[in-house]
Scaffold this active site. Structure first.
Site, PDB file in Angstrom:
ATOM      1  N   ASP A  94       0.844  -1.214   0.000  1.00 55.57           N
ATOM      2  CA  ASP A  94       0.000   0.000   0.000  1.00 55.57           C
ATOM      3  C   ASP A  94       0.868   1.248   0.000  1.00 55.57           C
ATOM      4  O   ASP A  94       1.752   1.392   0.847  1.00 55.57           O
ATOM      5  CB  ASP A  94      -0.893   0.022   1.255  1.00 55.57           C
ATOM      6  CG  ASP A  94      -1.941  -1.078   1.220  1.00 55.57           C
ATOM      7  OD1 ASP A  94      -2.586  -1.247   0.176  1.00 55.57           O
ATOM      8  OD2 ASP A  94      -2.103  -1.767   2.242  1.00 55.57           O
ATOM      9  N   ASP A 128       3.629  -0.358  -8.386  1.00 48.12           N
ATOM     10  CA  ASP A 128       3.201   0.476  -9.513  1.00 48.12           C
ATOM     11  C   ASP A 128       3.420   1.957  -9.196  1.00 48.12           C
ATOM     12  O   ASP A 128       3.039   2.815  -9.980  1.00 48.12           O
ATOM     13  CB  ASP A 128       1.729   0.225  -9.858  1.00 48.12           C
ATOM     14  CG  ASP A 128       0.806   0.425  -8.667  1.00 48.12           C
ATOM     15  OD1 ASP A 128       1.278   0.322  -7.520  1.00 48.12           O
ATOM     16  OD2 ASP A 128      -0.394   0.683  -8.880  1.00 48.12           O
TER      17      ASP A 128
HETATM   18  C1  LIG Z   1      -2.134  -3.096  -2.407  1.00 52.09           C
HETATM   19  S1  LIG Z   1      -2.414  -4.641  -1.662  1.00 52.09           S
HETATM   20  C2  LIG Z   1      -1.454  -5.772  -2.675  1.00 52.09           C
HETATM   21  C3  LIG Z   1      -1.861  -7.200  -2.469  1.00 52.09           C
HETATM   22  C4  LIG Z   1      -1.022  -8.225  -3.264  1.00 52.09           C
HETATM   23  N1  LIG Z   1       0.354  -8.238  -2.815  1.00 52.09           N
HETATM   24  C5  LIG Z   1      -1.092  -7.952  -4.754  1.00 52.09           C
HETATM   25  O1  LIG Z   1      -0.078  -7.518  -5.311  1.00 52.09           O
HETATM   26  O2  LIG Z   1      -2.170  -8.187  -5.334  1.00 52.09           O
HETATM   27  C6  LIG Z   1      -1.419  -4.551  -0.195  1.00 52.09           C
HETATM   28  C7  LIG Z   1      -1.805  -5.594   0.839  1.00 52.09           C
HETATM   29  O3  LIG Z   1      -0.904  -5.520   1.940  1.00 52.09           O
HETATM   30  C8  LIG Z   1      -1.647  -5.683   3.124  1.00 52.09           C
HETATM   31  N2  LIG Z   1      -0.865  -5.100   4.234  1.00 52.09           N
HETATM   32  C9  LIG Z   1      -0.658  -3.770   4.492  1.00 52.09           C
HETATM   33  N3  LIG Z   1       0.125  -3.612   5.569  1.00 52.09           N
HETATM   34  C10 LIG Z   1       0.434  -4.865   6.020  1.00 52.09           C
HETATM   35  C11 LIG Z   1       1.184  -5.364   7.103  1.00 52.09           C
HETATM   36  N4  LIG Z   1       1.789  -4.540   7.980  1.00 52.09           N
HETATM   37  N5  LIG Z   1       1.273  -6.697   7.275  1.00 52.09           N
HETATM   38  C12 LIG Z   1       0.647  -7.547   6.416  1.00 52.09           C
HETATM   39  N6  LIG Z   1      -0.097  -7.131   5.374  1.00 52.09           N
HETATM   40  C13 LIG Z   1      -0.196  -5.808   5.161  1.00 52.09           C
HETATM   41  C14 LIG Z   1      -2.965  -4.969   2.847  1.00 52.09           C
HETATM   42  O4  LIG Z   1      -4.006  -5.358   3.716  1.00 52.09           O
HETATM   43  C15 LIG Z   1      -3.210  -5.378   1.399  1.00 52.09           C
HETATM   44  O5  LIG Z   1      -3.937  -6.583   1.314  1.00 52.09           O
END
Ligand SMILES: C[S@@+](CC[C@H](N)C(=O)[O-])C[C@H]1O[C@@H](n2cnc3c(N)ncnc32)[C@H](O)[C@@H]1O
Length: 214
Positions: A119, A155
């Site tokens: 994110d 991205d």
């Molecule tokens: C933008 S999404 C990308 C998901 C996947 N990696 C993809 O490329 O389709 C980022 C993911 O990271 C998770 N996330 C954010 N901070 C995190 C953390 N501290 N520990 C684990 N997951 C986290 C969010 O909930 C989200 O599902």
């Protein structure tokens, strides 16, 4: 990530082999107890809907894949996709990746770490919430085995360069090495859901690989 409705999970589906809360993992860490065997292990930080985890686990049954996802309903969704396919070499941990690395995973236990489309937290005052931060990269370096790799794709061009600077400053990982884009052979032939979405919109993906010296 985009909060579209997720497919409903059948109540009959057994998630016990594919989903665990961070608090339920053994302390000290015990890979044999978690996966029922000792094999090379790779970690995906921020699993999202879990496309990487299910593709990689099916393609490389000799490797154990640990995914960590902070949003419980995405963790369940990704785990359900593994359970439907009967993949026992992949487990989604519902919890914070930084805590998993800091509190549980021992030195040199990982053959690779995958960080795809973290994110971006666009607003300046929110940027410190980014998962790619000093403590995370330090633990990535500590938990990688010699020769192990870190894969970082995004991205967001600014996040990419900030990430590369951070890794260069805080670790001795070698890289960045160039990663070439592979043409998609089928609808879901992408590393992750976010890669698919980004490429289908015609936007660039920034990819880097680092390696721990042998
Ligand atoms: C933008 S999404 C990308 C998901 C996947 N990696 C993809 O490329 O389709 C980022 C993911 O990271 C998770 N996330 C954010 N901070 C995190 C953390 N501290 N520990 C684990 N997951 C986290 C969010 O909930 C989200 O599902």
């Amino acid at each position: 990530m985009g909060r579209r409705a997720l497919r409903k999970i059948e109540s009959s589906l057994d998630l016990s082999r594919n989903l665990r809360r961070l608090e339920e993992l053994p302390r000290p860490w015990d890979q044999a107890a978690v996966f029922g065997r000792l094999a090379a292990m790779e970690l995906e930080v921020g699993t999202g809907k879990g496309l990487f985890l299910r593709t990689a686990a099916a393609a490389r049954p000799d490797v154990d894949f640990l995914g960590v996802e902070i949003a419980p309903r995405y963790a369940r969704f990704a785990a359900a996709n593994l359970a439907r396919r009967g993949l026992t070499n992949a487990l989604v941990v519902a919890g914070d990746a930084v805590r998993l690395l800091e509190e549980l995973l021992p030195a040199t236990c990982l053959a690779a770490v995958h960080l795809y489309f973290p994110d971006p937290w666009w607003k300046r005052r929110h940027k410190r919430r980014r998962v790619l931060r000093e403590s995370l990269v330090g633990h990535v370096e500590r938990t990688l085995q010699p020769g192990g790799s870190l894969h970082f794709w995004t991205d967001v061009e600014e996040y990419y360069h900030t990430g590369l600077d951070l890794i260069a400053r805080e670790t001795r990982l070698e890289g960045p090495f160039e990663v070439l884009e592979a043409p998609a052979q089928a609808d879901m032939d992408y590393r992750t859901h976010f890669e698919r979405r980004t490429r289908l919109h015609g936007r660039p993906v920034y990819r880097a690989e680092f390696r721990k010296a042998t």
